[in-house]
Scaffold this active site. Structure first.
Site, short mmCIF file in Angstrom:
data_model
loop_
_atom_site.label_atom_id
_atom_site.label_comp_id
_atom_site.label_asym_id
_atom_site.label_seq_id
_atom_site.Cartn_x
_atom_site.Cartn_y
_atom_site.Cartn_z
N HIS A 55 0.82 -1.21 0.00
CA HIS A 55 0.00 0.00 0.00
C HIS A 55 0.85 1.26 0.00
CE1 HIS A 55 -3.44 2.50 0.44
NE2 HIS A 55 -3.00 3.03 1.56
N HIS A 57 0.95 5.65 -1.77
CA HIS A 57 0.28 6.75 -2.49
C HIS A 57 1.37 7.50 -3.24
CE1 HIS A 57 -3.69 6.50 -0.44
NE2 HIS A 57 -2.97 6.05 0.56
N HIS A 205 -9.98 1.97 1.70
CA HIS A 205 -9.53 2.54 2.96
C HIS A 205 -10.75 2.41 3.87
CE1 HIS A 205 -6.35 4.16 0.46
NE2 HIS A 205 -5.71 4.60 1.53
N HIS A 237 -6.40 -0.68 6.61
CA HIS A 237 -6.52 -0.03 7.93
C HIS A 237 -7.47 -0.77 8.89
CE1 HIS A 237 -3.97 3.35 7.06
NE2 HIS A 237 -4.73 3.77 6.07
ZN LIG Z 1 -3.62 4.93 2.19
#
Ligand SMILES: [Zn+2]
Length: 384
Positions: A55, A57, A205, A237
């Site tokens: 994961h 970004h 998420h 998460h």
């Molecule tokens: Zn994230």
């Protein structure tokens, strides 16, 4: 005669010799007495295909050197990121993401999944930049691109259309964000609908705030089963799990199990939230992965794209300290992570010759010493 012979490689708990011809592993045996153009003695060090960083970004990485870190709440950091995002260009996303992908390669990473924001402010610039990088790094990294509705699907009147365009452009995964703007159930329905229509995995998420009013795991599991998407939905998460009592937690784990969900933990989120109980998830057999998440931005100015760092954070926060627990953490950033991402993984005959010789002789040393790998071999070529 082979091209490359690796002697004394510790694979799992067993010493093996590995022969490579071209870009493929052709023999894996206790002892190989064959000629090869080049031989490397791994001297009993752990040899893995490479690390799995599930994961990130990367479209928003390296903002921290551009705009200095300012402390604040999650929504405040989101606002700062949105301000930066409005001026992104495809080239600047490409350049920043490339810098961090090169760090990932150096750290011994083989597989990276990155989310990429898709909305009216940035359009498909991130998608195009990361799909180019996927191609440009294909001899060193396996990159999966997930189109993410970071701001929600109702934030503007273009995101829903742009997400479909991203899927048509070839992204690997569709991604949602369940708590954003309290969009909740219709957001989840829309994202899972796209996953079904375009036959791609979905990830969310999920319950990221950790607050009880944002507890949508049961709904995601229920819709996943309704749409026949079991085994194709990943939750990132799941912070609200940390706020549940014993009975509720048992129910939550059952939801994960029934929907055959996988879970990705981003341990650096501990700076603002509680983490989902990873040992409980592993105990029921949930495939779990770890991700770097943010890298040098408003959320994590210290991110490095070396997935051992967040793995170490998780080890400390939830006390994965015994040998078996260290093994479990390393599994999450190797074979377990690859399982979550649906990528074939292993050092076996006919597999691609991706091998990383670590400077460690067991999983405890992998986590304790963050030394650079001794050698990185990708598709039969020695990178370093
Ligand atoms: Zn994230």
């Amino acid at each position: 005669m082979g091209d490359l012979l690796i002697k004394n490689a510790l694979i799992g708990d067993t010493l093996r010799d590995v022969l490579i011809e071209g870009d493929t592993i052709t023999r894996v045996e206790a002892s190989l007495d064959v000629q090869a153009k080049k031989t490397i003695d791994a001297q009993g060090h752990c040899v893995i295909p490479g690390f799995v960083d599930a994961h990130s970004h990367l479209d928003k990485c390296l903002l921290n050197p551009i705009a200095p870190y300012v402390d604040g709440t999650g929504p405040e950091k989101g606002k700062l990121t949105r301000e930066q995002k409005a001026s992104f260009t495809e080239e600047d996303i490409y350049t920043r993401a490339k810098t961090m992908l090169e760090r990932a390669v150096k750290a011994g990473t083989l597989i990276v999944r990155t989310n990429v924001d898709v909305d009216a402010s940035v359009g498909l610039k991130g998608v195009h930049a990361l799909l180019r990088l996927k191609e440009d790094f294909k001899d060193r990294l396996i990159i999966q691109v997930a189109a993410l509705a970071q701001e929600g699907i109702y934030f503007d009147d273009q995101t829903q259309f742009l997400l479909e365009q991203a899927l048509q452009a070839g992204v690997d995964v569709i991604g949602g964000h369940t708590i954003i703007n309290n969009e909740g159930e219709p957001h989840i329905d829309f994202i899972l609908g796209l996953a079904k229509q375009y036959e791609v995995p979905a990830e969310f998420h999920l319950d990221e705030s950790g607050q009880r009013q944002h507890y949508l795991l049961p709904y995601v599991a229920q819709k996943t089963i309704e749409l026949g998407l079991e085994g194709r939905v990943n939750g990132i998460h799941l912070c609200t799990m940390a706020a549940l009592n014993e009975t509720e937690l048992a129910e939550a784990l059952d939801h994960v199990k029934q929907a055959k969900m996988t879970v990705t933990i981003a341990p650096t989120a501990i700076s603002t939230r509680q983490l989902a109980p990873v040992k409980a998830l592993l105990n029921i057999g949930t495939p779990c992965a770890i991700g770097s998440d943010n890298a040098r931005d408003f959320f994590n100015p210290l991110g490095s794209m070396d997935v051992r760092h967040p793995a170490l954070v998780l080890s400390y926060v939830q006390r994965f300290f015994t040998k078996e627990e260290n093994d479990a953490i390393v599994h999450m950033i190797t074979a377990g992570g690859a399982q979550v991402l649906g990528v074939p993984y292993g050092i076996e005959v006919n597999a691609k010759a991706n091998l990383t010789i670590l400077a460690a002789k067991n999983s405890t040393e992998v986590l304790a010493y963050l030394d650079a790998p001794k050698a990185i071999i990708r598709y039969g070529q020695i990178l370093s």
